[in-house]
Enzyme design. Sequence first.
Site, mmCIF file in Angstrom:
data_model
loop_
_atom_site.group_PDB
_atom_site.id
_atom_site.type_symbol
_atom_site.label_atom_id
_atom_site.label_comp_id
_atom_site.label_asym_id
_atom_site.label_seq_id
_atom_site.Cartn_x
_atom_site.Cartn_y
_atom_site.Cartn_z
ATOM 1 N N ASP A 50 0.897 -1.280 0.039
ATOM 2 C CA ASP A 50 -0.096 -0.217 -0.009
ATOM 3 C C ASP A 50 0.810 1.279 0.036
ATOM 4 O O ASP A 50 1.604 1.653 1.013
ATOM 5 C CB ASP A 50 -0.941 0.052 1.513
ATOM 6 N N TYR A 55 3.287 9.671 -0.486
ATOM 7 C CA TYR A 55 4.474 9.286 0.212
ATOM 8 C C TYR A 55 5.718 9.329 -0.483
ATOM 9 O O TYR A 55 6.706 9.136 -0.021
ATOM 10 C CB TYR A 55 4.155 7.705 0.515
ATOM 11 N N LYS A 80 -2.510 6.071 -4.460
ATOM 12 C CA LYS A 80 -3.627 6.794 -4.252
ATOM 13 C C LYS A 80 -3.338 8.314 -4.788
ATOM 14 O O LYS A 80 -2.106 8.675 -4.710
ATOM 15 C CB LYS A 80 -3.747 7.075 -2.510
ATOM 16 N N HIS A 113 -7.620 9.680 -2.065
ATOM 17 C CA HIS A 113 -6.605 9.712 -0.826
ATOM 18 C C HIS A 113 -7.436 10.202 0.257
ATOM 19 O O HIS A 113 -7.509 9.684 1.496
ATOM 20 C CB HIS A 113 -5.279 10.278 -0.936
HETATM 21 N N1 LIG Z 1 -5.018 6.420 3.659
HETATM 22 C C1 LIG Z 1 -4.593 7.164 4.471
HETATM 23 O O1 LIG Z 1 -4.936 8.425 4.888
HETATM 24 C C2 LIG Z 1 -3.387 6.753 5.506
HETATM 25 C C3 LIG Z 1 -2.954 7.194 6.429
HETATM 26 C C4 LIG Z 1 -2.000 6.730 7.443
HETATM 27 C C5 LIG Z 1 -1.451 5.359 6.958
HETATM 28 N N2 LIG Z 1 -2.102 4.677 5.726
HETATM 29 C C6 LIG Z 1 -1.504 3.435 5.232
HETATM 30 O O2 LIG Z 1 -1.523 2.551 6.518
HETATM 31 C C7 LIG Z 1 -0.405 2.092 6.726
HETATM 32 C C8 LIG Z 1 0.023 1.541 8.203
HETATM 33 O O3 LIG Z 1 -0.466 2.897 9.039
HETATM 34 P P1 LIG Z 1 0.924 3.689 9.542
HETATM 35 O O4 LIG Z 1 2.135 3.306 9.010
HETATM 36 O O5 LIG Z 1 0.374 4.859 9.958
HETATM 37 O O6 LIG Z 1 0.916 2.989 10.976
HETATM 38 P P2 LIG Z 1 1.008 1.455 11.839
HETATM 39 O O7 LIG Z 1 1.196 0.558 10.593
HETATM 40 O O8 LIG Z 1 -0.247 1.454 12.637
HETATM 41 O O9 LIG Z 1 2.264 1.630 12.695
HETATM 42 C C9 LIG Z 1 3.662 1.880 12.271
HETATM 43 C C10 LIG Z 1 4.781 2.102 13.384
HETATM 44 O O10 LIG Z 1 4.637 1.249 14.294
HETATM 45 C C11 LIG Z 1 5.756 0.488 14.372
HETATM 46 N N3 LIG Z 1 5.657 -0.774 14.745
HETATM 47 C C12 LIG Z 1 5.463 -1.648 13.302
HETATM 48 N N4 LIG Z 1 5.212 -2.935 13.685
HETATM 49 C C13 LIG Z 1 5.268 -2.865 15.044
HETATM 50 C C14 LIG Z 1 5.742 -4.022 16.127
HETATM 51 N N5 LIG Z 1 5.468 -5.346 15.692
HETATM 52 N N6 LIG Z 1 5.852 -3.706 17.253
HETATM 53 C C15 LIG Z 1 6.229 -2.522 17.636
HETATM 54 N N7 LIG Z 1 6.080 -1.403 16.826
HETATM 55 C C16 LIG Z 1 5.869 -1.605 15.577
HETATM 56 C C17 LIG Z 1 6.457 1.032 13.177
HETATM 57 O O11 LIG Z 1 8.003 1.345 13.736
HETATM 58 P P3 LIG Z 1 9.359 0.805 12.664
HETATM 59 O O12 LIG Z 1 8.936 1.129 11.349
HETATM 60 O O13 LIG Z 1 10.378 1.571 13.368
HETATM 61 O O14 LIG Z 1 9.522 -0.626 13.194
HETATM 62 C C18 LIG Z 1 5.843 2.436 12.911
HETATM 63 O O15 LIG Z 1 6.551 3.391 13.819
HETATM 64 C C19 LIG Z 1 0.576 2.954 6.133
HETATM 65 O O16 LIG Z 1 2.085 2.776 5.968
HETATM 66 C C20 LIG Z 1 -0.188 3.529 5.065
HETATM 67 O O17 LIG Z 1 0.268 2.478 3.806
HETATM 68 C C21 LIG Z 1 -3.137 5.370 5.110
#
Ligand SMILES: NC(=O)c1ccc[n+]([C@@H]2O[C@H](COP(=O)([O-])OP(=O)(O)OC[C@H]3O[C@@H](n4cnc5c(N)ncnc54)[C@H](OP(=O)(O)O)[C@@H]3O)[C@@H](O)[C@H]2O)c1
Length: 286
Positions: A50, A55, A80, A113
């Site tokens: 994704d 990004y 997106k 998005h």
């Molecule tokens: N459509 C939208 O508006 C929107 C908005 C936000 C996100 N997204 C999508 O959703 C995806 C995921 O959301 P996100 O990146 O915001 O947050 P997330 O996946 O909820 O969390 C990512 C964070 O958690 C840490 N982490 C990951 N796995 C872990 C584990 N097993 N134990 C402890 N910490 C862990 C990562 O650190 P490290 O990388 O340092 O390991 C990073 O800091 C995004 O990458 C994107 O593709 C979409």
Amino acid sequence: MATPNPTTPTIALNDGHTIPQLGFGVFQIDPDETAEAVGHALEVGYRHIDTAEMYQNERGVGEGIRASGLAREDIFVTSKLNNGYHRPEDARKAFDQTLAELGFDYVDLFLIHWPLPTLYEGDFVSTWQTLEEFRSQGRARSIGVSNFQVAHLERLAAETTTVPAVNQIEVHPYLTNEEVRSYGVEHGIATEAWSPIAQGGVLGDATITEIADRVGRTPAQVVLRWHIERGDIIFPKSTTPSRIAENFRIFDFELDPEDVAAIGALDQGEAGRTGPNPDVFDHIPD
Ligand SMILES: NC(=O)c1ccc[n+]([C@@H]2O[C@H](COP(=O)([O-])OP(=O)(O)OC[C@H]3O[C@@H](n4cnc5c(N)ncnc54)[C@H](OP(=O)(O)O)[C@@H]3O)[C@@H](O)[C@H]2O)c1
């Protein structure tokens, strides 16, 4: 259509395509590190990536996929439309650019998005009709939306003919977003839960750590499994190889219904949001 990975369930979309329920998100991954992170994820077994124009790492996603040696059709790729390109003529150019950056002639899924209801004279309908063009050209196999509230979805239903395949919204234990999820269930729109672990913010919660200790899993695995059991599509982000692997190992255990309910009861409504409220968000990146 992508070949399902043996360990990852797929969700049927309303247009006949399927999507792996677990993927890998690349928000906030440095463009120069993206190909490597995507490579790690594909090695572990993820078959769904994704990304987004916002990004600025679509190029790295394409590079990582090509370097893996896997066939393009075996990987589900989402991108997106960025917020500055909602006008149809701009959206067409932006989508051409997305395909050029990725180095592919199609994406599996392309999303608006953000609805940006206070910009573009409130018009996200013509933007959606432009995504319909991309789908009819076969350059976006499926099309969907992100951060759409119920009122935005109702407007698309009233004024257009295509029901979005997915709505990608913020969902995690502190913001369960039930109203928007329920609308999706009723209208055949799959929910994709972004920030599934609230960027780490829910992992120290006492309810979650108690369950994790009891079932012998990490807090992240418990929360990701909770999403899977609720039927949502998720793509946790990590640049840490051990966590990329940890987040993938969620298909060899289940949670009791009581534990699923206890995690759902952590919902804090609006106070639980980590990101902006889509009704007022109007940011256009430089
Ligand atoms: N459509 C939208 O508006 C929107 C908005 C936000 C996100 N997204 C999508 O959703 C995806 C995921 O959301 P996100 O990146 O915001 O947050 P997330 O996946 O909820 O969390 C990512 C964070 O958690 C840490 N982490 C990951 N796995 C872990 C584990 N097993 N134990 C402890 N910490 C862990 C990562 O650190 P490290 O990388 O340092 O390991 C990073 O800091 C995004 O990458 C994107 O593709 C979409």
